[in-house]
Motif scaffolding. Structure first.
Motif, PDB file in Angstrom:
ATOM      1  N   LEU B 133      32.864  30.046  37.660  1.00 42.15           N
ATOM      2  CA  LEU B 133      33.054  28.889  37.625  1.00 42.15           C
ATOM      3  C   LEU B 133      34.067  28.045  36.693  1.00 42.15           C
ATOM      4  CD1 LEU B 133      29.942  28.851  39.891  1.00 42.15           C
ATOM      5  CD2 LEU B 133      31.913  28.632  40.118  1.00 42.15           C
ATOM      6  N   GLY B 137      37.976  25.787  39.953  1.00 43.49           N
ATOM      7  CA  GLY B 137      37.858  27.099  40.973  1.00 43.49           C
ATOM      8  C   GLY B 137      36.867  28.202  40.073  1.00 43.49           C
ATOM      9  N   ALA B 138      36.683  29.311  41.566  1.00 37.12           N
ATOM     10  CA  ALA B 138      35.942  29.846  41.253  1.00 37.12           C
ATOM     11  C   ALA B 138      37.048  31.263  40.658  1.00 37.12           C
ATOM     12  CB  ALA B 138      35.511  30.059  41.965  1.00 37.12           C
ATOM     13  N   HIS B 155      38.554  25.532  44.102  1.00 42.49           N
ATOM     14  CA  HIS B 155      38.167  24.647  44.396  1.00 42.49           C
ATOM     15  C   HIS B 155      37.297  23.751  43.144  1.00 42.49           C
ATOM     16  CE1 HIS B 155      34.641  24.066  47.141  1.00 42.49           C
ATOM     17  NE2 HIS B 155      34.310  23.079  47.327  1.00 42.49           N
ATOM     18  N   VAL B 158      34.350  22.831  41.294  1.00 40.33           N
ATOM     19  CA  VAL B 158      32.775  23.932  42.778  1.00 40.33           C
ATOM     20  C   VAL B 158      32.046  24.111  41.982  1.00 40.33           C
ATOM     21  CG1 VAL B 158      33.952  25.754  40.900  1.00 40.33           C
ATOM     22  CG2 VAL B 158      32.747  26.298  43.706  1.00 40.33           C
ATOM     23  N   VAL B 161      28.909  29.626  44.379  1.00 42.04           N
ATOM     24  CA  VAL B 161      29.115  29.706  44.645  1.00 42.04           C
ATOM     25  C   VAL B 161      28.341  31.432  45.690  1.00 42.04           C
ATOM     26  CG1 VAL B 161      31.644  30.365  43.757  1.00 42.04           C
ATOM     27  CG2 VAL B 161      29.690  31.876  43.027  1.00 42.04           C
ATOM     28  N   THR B 172      32.742  29.247  48.661  1.00 36.47           N
ATOM     29  CA  THR B 172      32.930  28.295  47.584  1.00 36.47           C
ATOM     30  C   THR B 172      32.116  27.054  47.857  1.00 36.47           C
ATOM     31  OG1 THR B 172      34.644  27.508  47.983  1.00 36.47           O
ATOM     32  CG2 THR B 172      34.297  29.123  46.194  1.00 36.47           C
ATOM     33  N   HIS B 174      30.873  22.607  46.971  1.00 36.36           N
ATOM     34  CA  HIS B 174      30.797  21.385  46.003  1.00 36.36           C
ATOM     35  C   HIS B 174      30.662  19.720  46.417  1.00 36.36           C
ATOM     36  CE1 HIS B 174      33.073  18.090  43.839  1.00 36.36           C
ATOM     37  NE2 HIS B 174      33.746  17.877  44.584  1.00 36.36           N
TER      38      HIS B 174
END
Lengths: 328, 619
Positions: B133, B137-138, B155, B158, B161, B172, B174
């Motif tokens: 992460l 984002g991921a 994302h 984030v 996940v 994902t 948030h």
């Protein structure tokens, strides 16, 4: 191995020293009175009264007649071993931390802590044959390079030509006794990362071992200050010693009670760990103390050793025959 | 806006200029396709697009074929010759993956990277990917021999996940703290296709829409918000909100039948791990007038397969068995006085006709149930129950010796220092663990024989994880505690293999394995002929250990020789300085200890007393 429990001190132990013949054991603690024990059976012979503060360190002369102690009451005292009589008091402006007799016992090196406006320093005093002639003046004073950092141990090098010191700033220094110059410093990369708490010489003054709060102990060559070996453990190291007989070193330490929130529920967990000197591997440990181990000393004949802890106990261990047959 | 001079009506188009390209892009996205009325729809285009489209070449040129670059074998780790498993650990700033090598009794590193992830790492359910992460984002990593970044998913910020069970999709999450503390936090959830990185769907809303159905997790929503149906197909996922269950299918990423299921006051849902059956729980309503109910619903038909009304129930928890064969519902019931609760189980046999339900109550009804766990791939389950400082552990089987239709108790162990259950993933063995209050007691128990294989302790252990094959267990002390952070690897029967200490230890996770391709019969056959196979492996083990000890010996010899050199050097120095030393000691000779003292034993007799005594002669 049969441990002999010696309870004589009311406060944590700070230092242990055997005499050269190996029949006497001197113990220093925070309770102001160094104590003398028989090294064989742990029988107490007597105490030395006179200090007004914690006694940090001691050393005994080669013929076991003189004892020198360094204390937090800003003095170092010379004692007659047999009678317990105070022979002389060296006065300082700050607590005396470490003491060591030179080869031949005519000189002694004493370190003092930083205190108020004073910095830490290394003092060399001449020890007179006759206590009547003893004077207080220092032959040599080395102002410490660390200044506000404590020097925890200072010892003589081979032939009294050098003084080796180690302290809170994790650097080992070698000084020339003749000129007072700083000759060598330990390499920062390979050296200790946190304060050096203890230092112990080999029997022939050729190498020494240092223990540090960075959970490791290191073996150095006394003349060249080359790092030879490193021994890692899980707890900060408070005391180190080397066996004069076999290739073993012993480390003692432990988290301070104030620094840890949970301690092992098994009482007596603090142990003296034995390592093979050459292979750097742990051989085993001797459990029994109820608090961190602060002092370790090997009998010069290599057949017994003693440990002193925060719990105020001195534990004396005579090795079984199995110990001498340990093979990895 | 240009106007027709004759009709004074607009021509139907206008040009708008924005301050920044992003604003323009935003406006285009929001208004393109907007319906003004039934017959008029906005068409919005960027001005630059016109130029580009005007410059399209008349001739069509076929695009150049790119040479085929075969992708890396993502499953390569499964083909390790020594059949080892991988482990990821996080300690300090580093994240490390390594092989668990039980023969060598030490881990073998595969990949290590500081700051690989900004919060935590997670394996995908079949072990192919490692997700990390970051602020943007991921990212997933994987590869044949080392970990390369395979795909990124945007994302920002984030927090959590989740993978779909077949590794096709990544969810994902948030959440944003609201500016007004009274409002619920805003939640955004995106579903990505793992392979291509494309965002398939995103869900936005306030935390209230996502949070019903479980104890609050991070920022109020319990994760994973979307529960995936079992099996590798990744066909359905469900979301729980107030009075509705929304089940989506992944063909179009929209609700099945275009609408959610309305189930009043539904509190919890749970998928079967293997089939698309959803179990749901509705608590008691109307102060007891409407009883609680547990129901099993088949998806996508939404047919209710089985339903049971439960009376006087205060709470319940659903546990599916790993092969989807059984469902255990732990119900907490009020006593008649409504002052305390007692627990029991409703056991559903899913695979049998009409899904029969059996009620199981503990021998001592008032015992509180502390833990419950199904045996993976098996027919048994274990329960920790009791109120005393040392609770009891009971084992039950869904089959009795004579009759396969009734639950039976296999045995109860009294007064154990255990508060958590960890079955081996292959079943048969279980660890009864005493975490937290019991400070890391471990009991390795064989459920077939109902006897303890070993007891051990990992002081202050916080996590226990079996490897995916069930051969080894890792126990860890994470940085919740200050001291002794690190992990230990044990064999399945409780032998300590090795221990690694790492300060600031945060996380440990085994790399999952995809399910085996062997059929059940083949597995049985191998289990029967295990002796044949084990001989071969024992020989291999012996070879390896011989080799290792050889290497060890070499190393030790080298160290010893080096040391001898030093000692020789010191000895020569010592000799040279001997005279100097003597003079320092005022001529005192010899610092060599050996000939100093000679111990001689001398016996001497000392006459202490002489007495005479006359002895009477008796006749």
């Amino acid at each position: 191995m049969r441990p002999i429990l010696m309870k004589g001190h009311e406060r944590p132990l700070t230092f242990l020293r055997y005499n050269r013949d190996g029949d006497l054991l001197f113990s220093c603690a925070k309770d102001h009175t160094p104590t003398l024990w028989f090294a064989d059976n742990g029988e107490r012979l007597g105490t030395y009264r006179g200090h007004n503060g914690a006694v940090w360190c001691c050393d005994v002369s080669r013929d076991s007649s003189r004892l020198i102690t360094g204390s937090a009451d800003q003095t170092a005292k010379l004692w007659d071993v047999q009678s317990g009589q105070q022979l002389f008091t060296f006065k300082f402006g700050s607590p005396a931390r470490s003491v060591d007799f030179a080869v031949g016992d005519h000189l002694a090196v004493i370190t003092t802590d930083p205190f108020m406006e004073r910095n830490s320093a290394i003092h060399v005093k001449r020890i007179a044959e006759d206590p009547e002639d003893q004077v207080d003046e220092s032959v040599l004073v080395l102002p410490s390079a660390e200044g506000r950092k404590r020097i925890n141990r200072a010892v003589w090098g081979p032939l009294n030509q050098t003084i080796v010191s180690g302290g809170e700033d994790a650097v080992i220094r070698i000084w020339d006794t003749e000129t007072g110059q700083l000759l060598k410093e330990s390499d920062e990369e390979v050296g200790h990362k946190k304060a050096i708490t203890s230092l112990s010489k080999a029997a022939d003054d050729s190498h020494f071992i240092t223990g540090s709060l960075d959970k490791s102990a290191k073996l150095w060559d006394m003349r060249t200050l080359t790092l030879l070996k490193t021994y890692t453990t899980v707890v900060p190291v408070n005391a180190v010693t080397m066996s004069p007989l076999l290739n073993h070193i012993v480390l003692g330490g432990g988290q301070d009670a104030s620094a840890v929130t949970t301690t092992d529920h098994r009482a007596g967990k603090f142990e003296a760990k034995f390592y093979d000197k050459i292979l750097q591997e742990e051989i085993g440990g001797v459990k029994g103390h109820f608090g961190p181990i602060n002092a370790l000393a090997f009998n010069p004949d290599g057949r017994s050793f003693s440990s002193g802890g925060e719990d105020g106990y001195v534990r004396l261990h005579h090795f079984d025959s199995d110990y001498f047959n340990i093979k990895i | 806006m240009p106007v027709n001079p004759d009709t004074k009506m607009t021509l139907g188009y206008c040009f708008i200029e924005f301050n920044t390209p992003q604003e323009a892009q935003n406006a285009k996205e929001k208004s393109h396709g907007y319906k003004l009325d039934k017959s008029h729809i906005f068409a919005v285009n960027m001005f630059d697009d016109f130029e580009r489209l005007m410059n399209v070449r008349e001739e069509w040129e076929p695009p150049q074929a790119r040479p085929y670059v075969p992708g890396e074998n993502l499953q390569k780790w499964l083909t390790d010759e020594k059949a080892r498993d991988q482990l990821v650990i996080r300690s300090g700033p580093d994240t490390e993956v390594f092989w668990n090598d039980a023969r060598k009794k030490s881990p073998e590193p595969v990949h290590k990277r500081p700051y690989w992830t900004e919060s935590y790492v997670q394996w995908s359910p079949l072990g192919t990917y490692l997700v990390t992460l970051h602020k943007q984002g991921a990212a997933v990593w994987g590869g044949a021999d080392t970990f390369t970044r395979l795909m990124r998913y945007q994302h920002s910020m984030v927090k959590l996940v989740d993978f779909s069970p077949g590794e096709k999709y990544l969810v994902t999450y948030h959440s944003q703290e609201p500016s007004n503390p009274r409002d619920a936090s805003k939640v955004e959830i995106k579903v990505f296709d793992v392979r291509t990185g494309r965002m398939m769907r995103d869900f936005k809303g306030s935390a209230d829409e996502f949070s019903i159905g479980g104890p609050g997790g991070v920022a109020g929503a319990s994760w994973p918000v979307f529960r995936w149906a079992g099996g590798k197909d990744d066909k359905y996922f469900a979301k729980l909100s107030k009075n509705t269950i929304s089940v989506y299918e992944t063909e179009t990423f929209s609700l099945i039948d275009k609408k959610s299921m309305k189930v009043d006051n539904v509190v919890d849902i749970c998928w079967s791990p293997t089939d698309s059956i959803l179990s749901l729980f509705v608590p008691e309503q109307g102060g007891g007038n409407q009883p609680a109910k547990v129901a099993l619903v088949q998806i996508p038909s939404k047919v209710e397969l089985r339903q049971k009304n439960l009376f006087s129930v205060s709470d319940c928890k659903m546990y599916w068995q790993s092969s989807g064969e059984y469902l255990a519902v732990k119900v907490d019931r009020y006593t008649k006085t409504k002052k305390s609760t007692y627990s029991g189980f409703e056991l559903f046999r899913i695979k049998e006709r009409d899904i029969p339900i059996e009620v199981l109550e503990l021998d001592n009804k008032n015992d509180k149930i502390i833990a419950f766990a199904w045996e993976p791939k098996g027919h048994r389950f274990a329960v920790i129950h009791g109120d005393q400082p040392r609770p009891d552990v009971s084992f039950y089987s869904m089959k009795t010796a004579q009759n396969t239709g009734r639950v039976s108790k296999l045995g109860t162990l009294k007064a154990k220092q255990a508060n958590a259950l960890f079955w081996s993933p292959t079943g048969k063995y279980i660890i009864l663990a005493g975490l937290k209050g019991f400070n890391g007691q471990l009991e390795f128990f064989n459920v077939d024989e109902l006897e303890t294989m070993a007891t051990a302790e990992h002081f202050m252990a916080t996590d226990i994880e079996w490897d995916p094959t069930g051969r080894y267990v890792a126990t860890a002390v994470t940085s919740v505690h200050e001291m002794e952070n690190g992990f230990t690897i044990w064999s399945f029967n409780g032998n300590l293999l090795y221990r690694i200490l790492k300060d600031h230890f945060f996380q440990l996770a085994w790399r999952p394995r995809p399910p085996s391709f062997l059929t059940a019969e083949k597995e049985e056959e191998i289990a029967k002929n295990l002796k044949k196979y084990s001989k071969k492996y024992e020989a291999e083990d012996q070879d390896v250990s011989l080799l290792l000890s050889e290497q060890d010996r070499e190393k030790r010899k080298a160290l010893k020789e080096e040391w001898e050199k030093w000692v020789a050097q010191w000895k020569s120095f010592h000799e040279e300085e001997k005279l100097a030393r003597q003079s320092l000691r005022d001529g005192e000779v010899s610092d060599v200890e050996e000939d100093e003292y000679e111990a001689k034993e001398v016996e001497f007799e000392d006459v202490i007393d002489v007495t005479e005594e006359i002895v009477q002669e008796s006749m």
